[in-house]
Design an enzyme around this catalytic site. Structure first.
Site, PDB file in Angstrom:
ATOM      1  N   ASP A 140      26.822  18.437 -36.222  1.00 36.34           N
ATOM      2  CA  ASP A 140      26.397  17.032 -36.188  1.00 36.34           C
ATOM      3  C   ASP A 140      25.098  16.783 -36.958  1.00 36.34           C
ATOM      4  O   ASP A 140      24.425  15.791 -36.710  1.00 36.34           O
ATOM      5  CB  ASP A 140      26.218  16.601 -34.725  1.00 36.34           C
ATOM      6  CG  ASP A 140      26.147  15.090 -34.567  1.00 36.34           C
ATOM      7  OD1 ASP A 140      26.953  14.390 -35.201  1.00 36.34           O
ATOM      8  OD2 ASP A 140      25.285  14.612 -33.804  1.00 36.34           O
ATOM      9  N   LYS A 158      15.707  14.950 -22.120  1.00 35.76           N
ATOM     10  CA  LYS A 158      17.161  14.796 -22.203  1.00 35.76           C
ATOM     11  C   LYS A 158      17.767  15.269 -20.883  1.00 35.76           C
ATOM     12  O   LYS A 158      17.526  16.406 -20.458  1.00 35.76           O
ATOM     13  CB  LYS A 158      17.727  15.600 -23.375  1.00 35.76           C
ATOM     14  CG  LYS A 158      17.275  15.043 -24.731  1.00 35.76           C
ATOM     15  CD  LYS A 158      18.023  15.636 -25.903  1.00 35.76           C
ATOM     16  CE  LYS A 158      17.591  14.957 -27.204  1.00 35.76           C
ATOM     17  NZ  LYS A 158      18.300  15.463 -28.392  1.00 35.76           N
ATOM     18  N   ASP A 189      16.713  17.815 -32.857  1.00 35.06           N
ATOM     19  CA  ASP A 189      17.962  17.297 -32.284  1.00 35.06           C
ATOM     20  C   ASP A 189      19.111  18.303 -32.385  1.00 35.06           C
ATOM     21  O   ASP A 189      20.043  18.143 -33.167  1.00 35.06           O
ATOM     22  CB  ASP A 189      18.352  15.978 -32.954  1.00 35.06           C
ATOM     23  CG  ASP A 189      17.389  14.850 -32.606  1.00 35.06           C
ATOM     24  OD1 ASP A 189      16.760  14.932 -31.541  1.00 35.06           O
ATOM     25  OD2 ASP A 189      17.266  13.905 -33.398  1.00 35.06           O
ATOM     26  N   THR A 241      11.206  18.135 -24.959  1.00 33.76           N
ATOM     27  CA  THR A 241      10.884  18.583 -26.313  1.00 33.76           C
ATOM     28  C   THR A 241       9.525  18.033 -26.698  1.00 33.76           C
ATOM     29  O   THR A 241       9.268  16.831 -26.562  1.00 33.76           O
ATOM     30  CB  THR A 241      11.937  18.075 -27.320  1.00 33.76           C
ATOM     31  OG1 THR A 241      13.226  18.553 -26.932  1.00 33.76           O
ATOM     32  CG2 THR A 241      11.620  18.552 -28.736  1.00 33.76           C
ATOM     33  N   LEU A 242       8.655  18.901 -27.168  1.00 32.93           N
ATOM     34  CA  LEU A 242       7.295  18.499 -27.527  1.00 32.93           C
ATOM     35  C   LEU A 242       7.311  17.646 -28.791  1.00 32.93           C
ATOM     36  O   LEU A 242       7.868  18.045 -29.817  1.00 32.93           O
ATOM     37  CB  LEU A 242       6.426  19.737 -27.741  1.00 32.93           C
ATOM     38  CG  LEU A 242       4.910  19.518 -27.755  1.00 32.93           C
ATOM     39  CD1 LEU A 242       4.406  19.146 -26.364  1.00 32.93           C
ATOM     40  CD2 LEU A 242       4.188  20.769 -28.251  1.00 32.93           C
ATOM     41  N   TRP A 243       6.708  16.480 -28.716  1.00 33.83           N
ATOM     42  CA  TRP A 243       6.615  15.574 -29.854  1.00 33.83           C
ATOM     43  C   TRP A 243       5.669  16.170 -30.889  1.00 33.83           C
ATOM     44  O   TRP A 243       4.599  16.674 -30.551  1.00 33.83           O
ATOM     45  CB  TRP A 243       6.081  14.223 -29.379  1.00 33.83           C
ATOM     46  CG  TRP A 243       6.291  13.078 -30.321  1.00 33.83           C
ATOM     47  CD1 TRP A 243       5.448  12.696 -31.322  1.00 33.83           C
ATOM     48  CD2 TRP A 243       7.389  12.166 -30.340  1.00 33.83           C
ATOM     49  NE1 TRP A 243       5.950  11.597 -31.973  1.00 33.83           N
ATOM     50  CE2 TRP A 243       7.150  11.238 -31.392  1.00 33.83           C
ATOM     51  CE3 TRP A 243       8.547  12.031 -29.587  1.00 33.83           C
ATOM     52  CZ2 TRP A 243       8.025  10.205 -31.690  1.00 33.83           C
ATOM     53  CZ3 TRP A 243       9.409  10.997 -29.881  1.00 33.83           C
ATOM     54  CH2 TRP A 243       9.147  10.100 -30.922  1.00 33.83           C
ATOM     55  N   GLU A 299      15.129  16.041 -40.992  1.00 34.25           N
ATOM     56  CA  GLU A 299      13.752  15.576 -41.195  1.00 34.25           C
ATOM     57  C   GLU A 299      12.905  16.656 -41.855  1.00 34.25           C
ATOM     58  O   GLU A 299      13.106  17.856 -41.621  1.00 34.25           O
ATOM     59  CB  GLU A 299      13.106  15.188 -39.855  1.00 34.25           C
ATOM     60  CG  GLU A 299      13.602  13.892 -39.253  1.00 34.25           C
ATOM     61  CD  GLU A 299      14.933  14.033 -38.530  1.00 34.25           C
ATOM     62  OE1 GLU A 299      15.560  12.996 -38.233  1.00 34.25           O
ATOM     63  OE2 GLU A 299      15.342  15.190 -38.273  1.00 34.25           O
ATOM     64  N   ASP A 323      25.023  14.671 -25.382  1.00 35.77           N
ATOM     65  CA  ASP A 323      24.029  15.698 -25.695  1.00 35.77           C
ATOM     66  C   ASP A 323      23.963  16.711 -24.563  1.00 35.77           C
ATOM     67  O   ASP A 323      24.122  16.362 -23.383  1.00 35.77           O
ATOM     68  CB  ASP A 323      22.650  15.062 -25.883  1.00 35.77           C
ATOM     69  CG  ASP A 323      22.413  14.597 -27.309  1.00 35.77           C
ATOM     70  OD1 ASP A 323      23.332  14.725 -28.144  1.00 35.77           O
ATOM     71  OD2 ASP A 323      21.305  14.095 -27.589  1.00 35.77           O
TER      72      ASP A 323
END
Length: 409
Positions: free
Chosen positions: A289, A123, A309, A222-224, A294, A142
């Site tokens: 927001d 980002k 997020d 950000t680590l997936w 998840e 963001d």
């Protein structure tokens, strides 16, 4: 001794036994739990500083394999992570081997593949640290630094439900463009002497690109989460309508929480308490927001609410959006462990802890001082809200003992 006297004596002994069980043993259990909470807090405070060091203890594993093994249904990473610095060092230094447009959403981001095959979400920086986002609490682009700060706050609160995030500087000309897909490359442009891109997303516009300082762009990665842990998306029960003049039910129905408690997965298991924890987390960072959230797939409400997020945070330090706390003040319940942790963080400890935790990040200073001050002020509001609940319903109703067993086998 007559039979009647024996019966009376036995009855008295039974009452004493019950009294001991309820008031003494249970209190001992509670005290033990409180002591463990205090020990956990001190352990966290002792490991606040995360020095980005490439050395790994488990040299036969890559940093990506180590981080993937940390994930369990109730945690993204364990309480004790001696190799956290090595994983975050890899996130901020490993060579980028592919760059693509970000996954679908409303905000600009890029999906990067790092050496070793690890996916991360990049980002870009859109605002200076002291920029104040005016308007609605969910307004503006963001904030990349908000992702970094939110990750460290997640550590400090002891939730451990946010994916790993670290700041990174990337050279768009030498690191991104040579490995970018045609779709991403087609959104690159030059504005003055700066390299920019606008990506692909719902609100992405060619007229509103993100620009580097020359070729070098500041951002967060950000680590997936591992692919073996597929995610399931849920509508947040306290989500906003985002339509002017149209209120969500929770905004006008004082008994709304009673209805939520009768609905799966909030009628049993830890999910409703996760919602309360998340409301506290979001109020502290100013995130209004979280319209969806998840969890891990097919969990039937048993796994955690994952704190993904968090970039619509730390926009306006002067705005305390109390409606974010609606799950807390409408349901009037909170985990004992969360309540204990919040109390340990008052009197300026929270601000100091977060500042220390973020001090080694490559994009430090991550937050401006007004945002750090706002955290301490918002914490007082949360404590006052819980106090109102306990005054009304009693601590036995409001403070819920719910310690989930975690496994890192």
């Amino acid at each position: 001794m007559k039979l009647k006297q024996r019966v009376v004596l036995l009855a008295i002994l039974l009452v004493i036994f019950i009294f001991t069980k309820v008031f003494l043993i249970d209190n001992l259990d509670t005290s033990a739990a409180n002591r463990e909470d205090q020990r956990a807090f001190h352990r966290m405070m002792g490991s606040l500083r995360v020095e980005l060091d490439p050395r790994l203890e488990h040299t036969l594993q890559s940093p990506w394999e180590i981080a993937a093994q940390w994930v369990v249904p109730r945690e993204v990473y364990p309480e004790e992570t001696p190799e956290l610095g090595a994983v975050m060092h890899a996130m901020t230094t490993k060579r980028i081997i592919k760059a693509d447009v970000g996954y679908k959403g409303t905000q600009l981001k890029a999906l990067l593949i790092l050496e070793g095959g690890q996916k991360v979400v990049f980002k870009p920086k859109r605002y200076a640290r002291d920029y104040v986002v005016e308007g609605e609490p969910y307004a503006g682009y963001d904030r990349h630094n908000a992702e970094v700060a939110a990750f460290h706050l997640d550590r400090i609160l002891g939730f451990r439900r946010a994916p790993l995030v670290v700041g990174r500087f990337v050279n768009l000309r030498t690191e991104i463009k040579p490995v970018a897909t045609e779709q991403l490359l087609g959104t690159f442009m030059t504005v003055g002497n700066n390299t920019c891109f606008y990506g692909k997303c719902y609100y992405c516009r060619e007229t509103e690109p993100a620009c580097a300082d020359g070729d070098v762009m500041e951002g967060s990665v950000t680590l997936w989460l591992p692919d073996v842990w597929p995610l399931q998306k849920h509508r947040h029960p306290w989500g906003r309508t985002y339509r002017e003049g149209k209120l969500a039910r929770w905004e006008y129905d004082e008994s709304y929480c009673d209805a939520v408690k009768k609905t799966s997965p909030y009628d049993s298991g830890p999910r409703l308490l996760d919602i309360i924890d998340t409301a506290i987390f979001d109020y502290l960072i100013g995130n209004a927001d979280r319209h969806h959230y998840e969890s891990f797939q097919d969990d039937e409400g048993a796994s955690m609410l994952i704190l993904l997020d968090n970039a619509k945070s730390f926009g306006n330090p002067a705005l305390d959006e109390r409606s974010i706390l609606a799950p807390l003040y409408q349901c009037c319940i909170i985990r004992v462990s969360t309540w204990n942790r919040l109390n340990y963080l008052k009197n300026g400890v929270l601000k100091s802890a977060l500042k220390t935790a973020m001090s080694h990040d490559p994009i430090s200073p991550v937050l401006s001082n007004p945002h750090l001050d706002a955290l301490d002020q918002r914490l007082l509001s949360i404590l006052a809200t819980v106090k109102q609940c306990t005054d009304q319903f009693g601590p036995d109703v409001v403070l819920v003992e719910d310690r989930m067993t975690l496994s890192h086998l």
